[in-house]
Design a protein around this motif. Sequence first.
Motif, PDB file in Angstrom:
ATOM      1  N   TYR A   1       0.809  -1.135  -0.050  1.00 41.01           N
ATOM      2  CA  TYR A   1      -0.111  -0.020   0.036  1.00 41.01           C
ATOM      3  C   TYR A   1       0.967   1.178   0.052  1.00 41.01           C
TER       4      TYR A   1
ATOM      5  N   ASP B   1       0.463   5.849  -1.015  1.00 47.59           N
ATOM      6  CA  ASP B   1      -0.314   7.025  -1.646  1.00 47.59           C
ATOM      7  C   ASP B   1       0.728   7.994  -2.174  1.00 47.59           C
TER       8      ASP B   1
ATOM      9  N   VAL C   1      -3.609   9.766  -4.994  1.00 47.76           N
ATOM     10  CA  VAL C   1      -3.993   8.493  -5.492  1.00 47.76           C
ATOM     11  C   VAL C   1      -3.453   7.569  -4.770  1.00 47.76           C
TER      12      VAL C   1
ATOM     13  N   ILE D   1      -2.892   3.475  -3.875  1.00 52.67           N
ATOM     14  CA  ILE D   1      -2.835   2.058  -4.311  1.00 52.67           C
ATOM     15  C   ILE D   1      -2.438   0.879  -3.483  1.00 52.67           C
TER      16      ILE D   1
ATOM     17  N   TRP E   1      -8.620   1.464 -16.793  1.00 47.79           N
ATOM     18  CA  TRP E   1      -7.805   2.273 -16.128  1.00 47.79           C
ATOM     19  C   TRP E   1      -6.231   2.004 -16.476  1.00 47.79           C
TER      20      TRP E   1
ATOM     21  N   LEU F   1      -4.725  -5.171  -8.267  1.00 45.66           N
ATOM     22  CA  LEU F   1      -4.614  -3.484  -7.869  1.00 45.66           C
ATOM     23  C   LEU F   1      -6.266  -3.295  -7.226  1.00 45.66           C
TER      24      LEU F   1
ATOM     25  N   ILE G   1      -7.476   0.756  -6.554  1.00 42.85           N
ATOM     26  CA  ILE G   1      -6.958   2.118  -6.639  1.00 42.85           C
ATOM     27  C   ILE G   1      -8.009   3.091  -6.242  1.00 42.85           C
TER      28      ILE G   1
ATOM     29  N   GLU H   1      -8.639   7.431  -6.589  1.00 41.33           N
ATOM     30  CA  GLU H   1      -7.941   8.882  -6.712  1.00 41.33           C
ATOM     31  C   GLU H   1      -9.034   9.643  -6.024  1.00 41.33           C
TER      32      GLU H   1
ATOM     33  N   TYR I   1      -2.247  12.747 -12.615  1.00 45.25           N
ATOM     34  CA  TYR I   1      -3.198  11.566 -12.615  1.00 45.25           C
ATOM     35  C   TYR I   1      -2.886  10.949 -13.885  1.00 45.25           C
TER      36      TYR I   1
ATOM     37  N   GLU J   1      -1.590   7.184 -14.077  1.00 44.04           N
ATOM     38  CA  GLU J   1      -2.327   6.270 -14.970  1.00 44.04           C
ATOM     39  C   GLU J   1      -1.730   5.392 -16.193  1.00 44.04           C
TER      40      GLU J   1
ATOM     41  N   LEU K   1       1.698   3.255 -14.651  1.00 47.40           N
ATOM     42  CA  LEU K   1       1.570   1.935 -13.674  1.00 47.40           C
ATOM     43  C   LEU K   1       1.581   0.885 -14.454  1.00 47.40           C
TER      44      LEU K   1
END
Length: 198
Positions: free
Chosen positions: A82, A84, A93, A95, A131, A164, A166, A168, A182, A186, A189
């Motif tokens: 984890y 962010d 974001v 994750i 995504w 995942l 996610i 946002e 962002y 995206e 990743l």
Amino acid sequence: MNKTAVFLLGMGAGLLVGGGCGVMVGIFSTEAGMNILTGALESSEPAEVSSPQTLRGRYFTLDYPGNWRVDTDDADYDPDGYFDLNAPGQGKVMIYIVPPESPVEGILAEWEQNLTTNIVSDHERRTFTTWGRFEGTGVELDGRLLVAEGRVRMFGTLGEPRGLAIMEMRYDEDEANNGPGYDLIERTLAPVEAAAGR
């Protein structure tokens, strides 16, 4: 409404959010409340996408704007579990890297319930299925995040060796600055083995 007012209202909401909803829901909902609290006192800046930083874990890698911050001080921070990514001002974001058998649709449903109970109001709900390079389940809530207009995008996908989940947090007043950040996250990743070929 100015950011001081957002901060004061967010303080109360932050106390309500995250309790009794399970570990992952608690993490994300608490992060959502804390994002409102901390972001309310910071100024937004254009995302520095021309000088990105890279975060690489065992399973995934991504690029993020040079002036965004990975919250390595978070007790739950783990590049393989984890993390962010925080924009200057409001926006982030989050994750979560999950085992391939995780019930991501259930995770998204719990997040949505918690958010619509505590943070998001007067919203429109939309769904999406991609995504970045990933196919999966996505939900977008577009409305008021406490007192600020914005949207929350949640997405989940399963795969080997990890899936995942996610989230946002996007605020309308900062979207011109944060939107490219962002998009960079995206777009970049990727599983480590896939990223090696890009």
